[in-house]
Design an enzyme around this catalytic site. Structure first.
Site, mmCIF file in Angstrom:
data_model
loop_
_atom_site.group_PDB
_atom_site.id
_atom_site.type_symbol
_atom_site.label_atom_id
_atom_site.label_comp_id
_atom_site.label_asym_id
_atom_site.label_seq_id
_atom_site.Cartn_x
_atom_site.Cartn_y
_atom_site.Cartn_z
ATOM 1 N N SER A 280 -7.120 4.048 -1.681
ATOM 2 C CA SER A 280 -6.791 2.654 -1.301
ATOM 3 C C SER A 280 -8.062 1.819 -1.666
ATOM 4 C CB SER A 280 -6.129 2.577 0.019
ATOM 5 O OG SER A 280 -4.971 2.990 0.195
ATOM 6 N N ASP B 114 0.727 -1.218 0.083
ATOM 7 C CA ASP B 114 -0.112 -0.046 -0.177
ATOM 8 C C ASP B 114 0.820 1.333 0.041
ATOM 9 O OD1 ASP B 114 -2.057 1.981 0.755
ATOM 10 O OD2 ASP B 114 -3.301 0.443 1.518
ATOM 11 N N HIS C 73 2.096 9.121 3.796
ATOM 12 C CA HIS C 73 1.315 10.077 4.366
ATOM 13 C C HIS C 73 1.992 11.088 5.486
ATOM 14 C CE1 HIS C 73 -2.937 9.368 2.350
ATOM 15 N NE2 HIS C 73 -2.636 7.895 2.583
#
Length: 566
Positions: A123, A75, A334
């Site tokens: 996502s 991810d 992030h």
């Protein structure tokens, strides 16, 4: 004067296209048509030969041999993340420049990541593309652009006789695992996602093994005396962990009990199995207390052992499908935290290597596919830090000096500030000697750095941002966003049989839409997602909350992600 309207979740990204449909085949050139015609003729000849000599040939779709598929999602990992981790690994371990990561050895292509309503996916839409082999809107969990549930690879695999599992380092109800095992309109509906994962929807239970964090969505809010933790999030008062155990699930929620499973490589696991090792996300690898939380590799060891044993003992099993996510690579992106991200990537690479060795030693036809849903952070391994001509450098040692994440240190500093409110000299010394020097290995901090951190007081998100930027600046690592980017992401793969490897290359080599990865999983396992879609049309996928409660839920979810991104 022309006016422009931003697309909504229902708006088609490309005019004239319908992203809720399976992607159309690419336009075939004249030369390709000739090749296809030749292949068809050869195929017909083979069929005729097979009819004449039925014992000599076996069609793929009629083989009924066991197959194992381990599908990895990194991810938020873009190409630069791997490059940064590789150089970091070479530096800290004094390795030659041609020493590469295990993933590097299995690179075969790249994937385009856009969703149905944006060139920059989230996502949820990214995972839905893998799970349902179709494009959907940002926020969609196992539903198409019209909010209709779509059958997933995991569901179809279970119905076709495969065992199934999900292993992650974030919440098990987070976007990626949720998109394979549930169907909701928006990713923040994690309480509903948890019920789907345990079998409360039209198909019943389709997941045999769930491992990760996210325990809070499985027991009631305010349950201070709960044996499972102190941060329950469910608003409906249900204790899904108790319910699951009553319905035959084996539950493990702590390191001690997990270690007994690890010792046997998962052979003492009883399916269905629920392992929830944190109320929220499992801590970053750089912060993880190994006495309290299992690593991704350790979780994978147990999962593979459990699924292989159960598959071998069940003569009707067709093998297993396991999805493994390196979840928190995304969170480090992030937060623009390079020190955390390199450790997350390396931890994932270790897990991948373990599965690779498992596949190499397995007699069962086994395929590994690894890709990312998107890139996070707009990472670049270079940064101009002065007004003069930029240096062509970046410094891995700065990342090696850091011993904790910005996420960890912001809490540490805020707790200290609360405990010593008004004691400015104590706070300044704590910032200097404990946070900057000891935890981050930064000694060249400026008066401006100190002034900023002192005046941020207990603003946790701003503290996190400042600390991570101090590391990035000194390492000369650049970031363009606290969100996602639209960069293409890499595809890696392995197969332990020669013919299977040819099949993998024919389908995944080169550049592909993310939906084509989902199509590959469907086709290799000989599944039919459309049939599953017909079975789940009545799935409850909307929220029970009224508009005010929904707004509150969205705000709560946004606040959680605000902690990640600011």
């Amino acid at each position: 004067m022309m006016t422009h309207t931003l697309p909504s979740e229902q708006t088609r990204l490309v005019p004239g296209s319908d992203s809720s449909s399976r992607p159309k085949k690419r336009r075939i050139s004249k030369r390709s048509k000739i090749i296809v015609s030749t292949v068809v003729c050869i195929g017909l000849l083979l069929v005729l030969v097979q009819l004449a000599f039925p014992s000599s040939f076996a069609l793929r779709s009629a083989s009924h041999k066991k197959k194992n598929v381990i599908f990895f999602v990194t991810d938020g990992m873009g190409p630069a993340s791997l490059s940064m981790a590789r150089s970091f690994n070479q530096h800290v371990n004094d390795l030659p420049i041609d020493d590469i990561l295990t993933l590097d050895e299995h690179f075969i292509g790249s994937s385009r990541t856009r969703s149905s309503d944006s060139l920059v996916t989230d996502s949820a839409a990214g995972a839905t593309a893998f799970a349902c082999a179709l494009k959907s809107y940002n926020g969609a969990i196992g539903v198409d652009p019209h909010h209709r549930p779509c059958g997933t690879v995991l569901e179809a695999a279970k119905l076709a006789g495969y065992l199934t599992g999900l292993v992650v380092t974030t919440r098990i109800t987070d976007a990626t695992p949720a998109s394979f095992s549930s169907h909701v309109d928006y990713r923040w509906q994690e309480d509903l996602i948890a019920t789907h994962q345990l079998g409360e929807y039209p198909l019943g239970r389709v997941v045999d093994l769930l491992m990760g964090g996210g325990r809070s969505h499985f027991y009631p809010q305010g349950e201070k005396a709960s044996p499972y933790g102190h941060h329950g999030a469910r608003k409906d008062g249900r204790d899904l962990i108790d319910e699951a155990q009553s319905n035959g699930w084996q539950y493990v929620g702590d390191r001690k009990n997990f270690d007994s499973l690890l010792k046997s490589h998962g052979e003492n696991v009883t399916l269905p199995f629920l392992g929830l090792f944190a109320d929220n996300d499992i801590p970053f690898e750089i912060d993880r207390d190994e006495k309290e939380y299992p690593s991704l590799k350790e979780q994978v060891k147990v999962a593979l052992g459990a699924l292989e044993k159960a598959s071998n003992e069940d003569k009707d099993s067709n093998g297993f499908f396991l999805m493994v996510e390196g979840s928190r690579i995304d969170h480090a992106g992030h937060q623009n935290d390079p020190a955390s991200q390199v450790r997350e990537v390396l931890a994932f690479d270790e897990a991948f290597q373990y599965v690779l060795e498992f596949a190499e030693n397995s007699d069962t036809e086994t395929v590994l596919v690894s890709t990312s849903d998107h890139e996070t952070g707009g990472l670049v391994t270079s940064r101009q830090v002065t007004a003069s001509y930029p240096q062509y450098v970046w410094y891995p040692q700065v990342l090696a000096n850091a011993t904790h994440s910005g996420e960890f240190l912001k809490r540490k500093l805020v707790d200290f500030v609360h405990e010593h409110k008004g004691a400015s000299s104590k706070i300044e010394n704590f910032i200097k000697h404990e946070i900057l020097e000891k935890d981050l290995g930064i000694y060249d901090y400026t008066d401006s750095d100190l002034e900023t951190l002192i005046h941020l007081d207990d603003n946790a998100n701003a503290i996190q941002d400042k600390l991570n930027d101090m590391v990035s600046f000194r390492a000369q690592i650049g970031w363009t966003t606290h969100g996602h980017s639209a960069v293409d992401v890499n595809i890696y793969a392995y197969a332990n049989k020669k013919a299977t490897w040819s099949y993998v290359l024919n389908n995944l080599q080169g550049n592909h839409e993310n939906t084509e990865v989902g199509q590959f999983l469907e086709n290799f396992l000989e599944l039919n997602l459309n049939e599953v879609t017909d079975l789940i049309r009545d799935t409850k996928h909307t929220s029970d909350f009224d508009a005010t409660e929904i707004a509150s839920e969205v705000q709560h979810y946004d606040e959680y992600y605000h902690e990640l991104t600011n």
